[in-house]
Scaffold this active site. Structure first.
Site, PDB file in Angstrom:
ATOM      1  N   ARG A   1       0.820  -1.218  -0.254  1.00 33.43           N
ATOM      2  CA  ARG A   1       0.026  -0.158   0.079  1.00 33.43           C
ATOM      3  C   ARG A   1       0.509   1.301  -0.495  1.00 33.43           C
ATOM      4  NH1 ARG A   1      -2.827  -3.338  -0.514  1.00 33.43           N
ATOM      5  NH2 ARG A   1      -4.931  -4.668   0.787  1.00 33.43           N
TER       6      ARG A   1
ATOM      7  N   GLU B   1     -13.803 -14.745   8.980  1.00 31.16           N
ATOM      8  CA  GLU B   1     -13.310 -14.527   8.018  1.00 31.16           C
ATOM      9  C   GLU B   1     -12.681 -15.421   7.137  1.00 31.16           C
ATOM     10  OE1 GLU B   1     -11.168 -11.191   7.306  1.00 31.16           O
ATOM     11  OE2 GLU B   1     -11.110 -10.678   5.364  1.00 31.16           O
TER      12      GLU B   1
ATOM     13  N   LYS C   1     -16.837 -12.356   9.003  1.00 35.97           N
ATOM     14  CA  LYS C   1     -16.906 -11.109   8.081  1.00 35.97           C
ATOM     15  C   LYS C   1     -16.760 -12.059   5.865  1.00 35.97           C
ATOM     16  CE  LYS C   1     -12.500  -8.498   6.920  1.00 35.97           C
ATOM     17  NZ  LYS C   1     -11.892  -7.032   7.866  1.00 35.97           N
TER      18      LYS C   1
ATOM     19  N   SER D   1     -14.452  -5.475   1.601  1.00 33.20           N
ATOM     20  CA  SER D   1     -14.522  -4.953   0.256  1.00 33.20           C
ATOM     21  C   SER D   1     -13.527  -5.716  -0.832  1.00 33.20           C
ATOM     22  CB  SER D   1     -14.321  -3.863   0.073  1.00 33.20           C
ATOM     23  OG  SER D   1     -12.732  -2.797   0.725  1.00 33.20           O
ATOM     24  N   GLY D   2     -12.783  -6.386  -0.385  1.00 30.10           N
ATOM     25  CA  GLY D   2     -12.031  -7.497  -1.340  1.00 30.10           C
ATOM     26  C   GLY D   2     -11.197  -6.896  -3.015  1.00 30.10           C
ATOM     27  N   GLY D   3     -10.791  -5.243  -2.180  1.00 32.80           N
ATOM     28  CA  GLY D   3     -11.001  -5.228  -4.282  1.00 32.80           C
ATOM     29  C   GLY D   3     -11.662  -4.213  -5.199  1.00 32.80           C
TER      30      GLY D   3
ATOM     31  N   ARG E   1      -9.442  -1.881   1.903  1.00 33.26           N
ATOM     32  CA  ARG E   1      -8.788  -0.836   1.150  1.00 33.26           C
ATOM     33  C   ARG E   1     -10.580  -0.028   0.618  1.00 33.26           C
ATOM     34  NH1 ARG E   1      -7.320  -6.218  -2.399  1.00 33.26           N
ATOM     35  NH2 ARG E   1      -8.482  -6.533  -0.624  1.00 33.26           N
TER      36      ARG E   1
HETATM   37  C1  5MM Z   1      -6.286  -4.340   5.812  1.00 41.70           C
HETATM   38  O1  5MM Z   1      -6.117  -6.653   5.195  1.00 41.70           O
HETATM   39  C2  5MM Z   1      -5.984  -7.049   5.541  1.00 41.70           C
HETATM   40  C3  5MM Z   1      -5.115  -8.446   6.181  1.00 41.70           C
HETATM   41  O2  5MM Z   1      -4.528  -8.235   5.409  1.00 41.70           O
HETATM   42  P1  5MM Z   1      -3.094  -9.117   4.856  1.00 41.70           P
HETATM   43  O3  5MM Z   1      -3.021 -10.234   6.936  1.00 41.70           O
HETATM   44  O4  5MM Z   1      -2.954  -9.921   4.220  1.00 41.70           O
HETATM   45  O5  5MM Z   1      -2.045  -8.329   5.677  1.00 41.70           O
HETATM   46  C4  5MM Z   1      -7.287  -7.941   5.556  1.00 41.70           C
HETATM   47  O6  5MM Z   1      -7.445  -9.665   5.836  1.00 41.70           O
HETATM   48  C5  5MM Z   1      -8.122  -7.611   5.359  1.00 41.70           C
HETATM   49  O7  5MM Z   1      -8.571  -7.769   6.485  1.00 41.70           O
HETATM   50  C6  5MM Z   1      -9.978  -8.125   4.509  1.00 41.70           C
HETATM   51  O8  5MM Z   1      -8.714  -8.982   3.517  1.00 41.70           O
HETATM   52  C7  5MM Z   1     -10.643  -6.986   3.950  1.00 41.70           C
HETATM   53  O9  5MM Z   1      -9.912  -5.831   3.827  1.00 41.70           O
HETATM   54  P2  5MM Z   1     -10.431  -5.450   2.019  1.00 41.70           P
HETATM   55  O10 5MM Z   1      -9.379  -4.180   1.762  1.00 41.70           O
HETATM   56  O11 5MM Z   1     -10.911  -6.432   1.407  1.00 41.70           O
HETATM   57  O12 5MM Z   1     -11.337  -4.760   3.049  1.00 41.70           O
END
Ligand code: 5MM
Length: 338
Positions: free
Chosen positions: A30, A174, A216, A258-260, A289
């Protein structure tokens, strides 16, 4: 507070969860995208700027932290969990150790982190955490996800959740079916169904009290490279149907990742889901994100410009707060952005 009360507080109407639990490798990506050096000082500064925003009080029910962050003190004194609690939000912690290649199906992953988890949970509780998160990841292709991936990840999620409740915290479960690929929305529906079924089967075997958990999940959505795009109405209808069929009614809160999806897409789709939500689930966001992308861009432009970073975050938190009540619209999006 009981686990059920904590879960409801995290997902209270008009509020949702800020996923700020990027591990050092993910936050590196990021920060690279905005040309900011990935050092502890910058990570702390960006995150404490978000956690000091005015939107925290009204729109954020919980914040998921990474191990480094839950131990940090803000530059003005209080610890990060103290700052979050001060705004009335619940501090939480990601406790998995990441998705690792699955032996026997090494193009897929199984999430690790169960060894020593009981001891780590005690420490996190003492640091102020009242909920936790563990993310399992499933890929869609002609042959994936395999039964091995679905079963091994569900088993780990259930063992994790049981340990977390033993430690008097709420487990966020999740299971993320990734958006990568060219599959259509019906394939995502079918895979999400299989994944959720196996998760709740294992959670039951491990005697997890579902009323003290938060799910989640991904939305039911076509793959990012799918030619047949779906509109928000179709996504909402299929997502809600999938959840109502496969998530036991005892689960109090469902907070999507949000998943991208873009910031606007993730607000719009959540809003459509809540417009037709006729279930008893509190349905909201747990975005990384989807909540942080604009604020991160502002941080990249000028790390010292707290006002602009917070303005961007406040806006997204407010928009998603509206979506959690089915009250978001494109007009409000423009009006409040102006
Ligand atoms: C914020 O990103 C979280 C941590 O990711 P890593 O363990 O890969 O570093 C991730 O688990 C996040 O909580 C979820 O995937 C939801 O994030 P998004 O960006 O998809 O909303």
């Amino acid at each position: 507070m009981t686990l059920n009360e904590i879960a409801k507080k995290m997902c209270a109407k008009g509020k949702g969860i800020l996923a700020a639990d990027e591990s050092t490798g993910t936050i590196a990506k990021r920060f690279k995208s905005i040309n900011v050096e990935n050092i502890e000082k910058n990570r702390l500064y960006f995150r404490q700027t978000l956690f000091n925003s005015s939107a925290m009080k009204d729109f954020i029910g919980g914040v998921i932290l990474f191990d480094e962050t839950i131990r940090q003190k803000t530059t003005s004194g209080p610890s990060i969990p103290e700052l979050i609690s001060k705004h009335g939000a619940v501090p939480g912690i990601k406790v998995d150790k990441g998705a690792k290649p699955l032996a026997g199906s090494s193009d897929e992953t199984v999430t690790e982190g169960l060894d020593g988890l009981r001891e780590r949970l005690k420490e996190y509780y003492d640091l102020g955490a009242r909920f936790t998160k563990w993310r399992a990841v499933y890929k869609i292709s002609d042959k994936f996800p395999s039964a091995q991936s679905i079963k091994s990840n569900a088993h780990a999620l259930a063992r994790y959740a049981a340990l977390v409740q033993e430690a008097k915290m709420v487990p966020i479960v999740e299971p993320e079916v990734l958006m990568d690929g060219s599959h259509n929305i019906d394939k995502c529906y079918q895979v999400t169904t299989n994944v959720l079924n196996e998760c709740y089967n294992e959670l039951e075997i491990h005697k997890v009290d579902l009323s003290g958990t938060v799910l989640k999940p991904n939305m039911v959505i076509p793959g990012a490279e799918c030619k047949d795009k779906s509109n928000a109405e179709e996504i909402a209808k299929k997502t809600l149907e999938c959840l109502k069929k496969n998530v036991p009614g005892d689960v109090p809160g469902i907070a999507f990742l949000s998943g991208g999806q873009s910031e606007i897409e993730s607000s719009k789709n959540l809003n459509e889901i809540n417009k037709i939500n006729d279930s008893n689930f509190l349905i909201t966001f747990s975005y990384g994100r989807g909540l942080q992308a604009s604020a991160l861009r502002e941080f990249g432009k000028n790390q010292e410009n707290t006002e602009n970073i917070q303005k961007a975050f406040n806006h997204r938190a407010k928009m998603n707060g509206l979506s959690s009540k089915g009250e978001w619209s494109e007009e409000l999006e423009k009006e409040f952005a102006a």
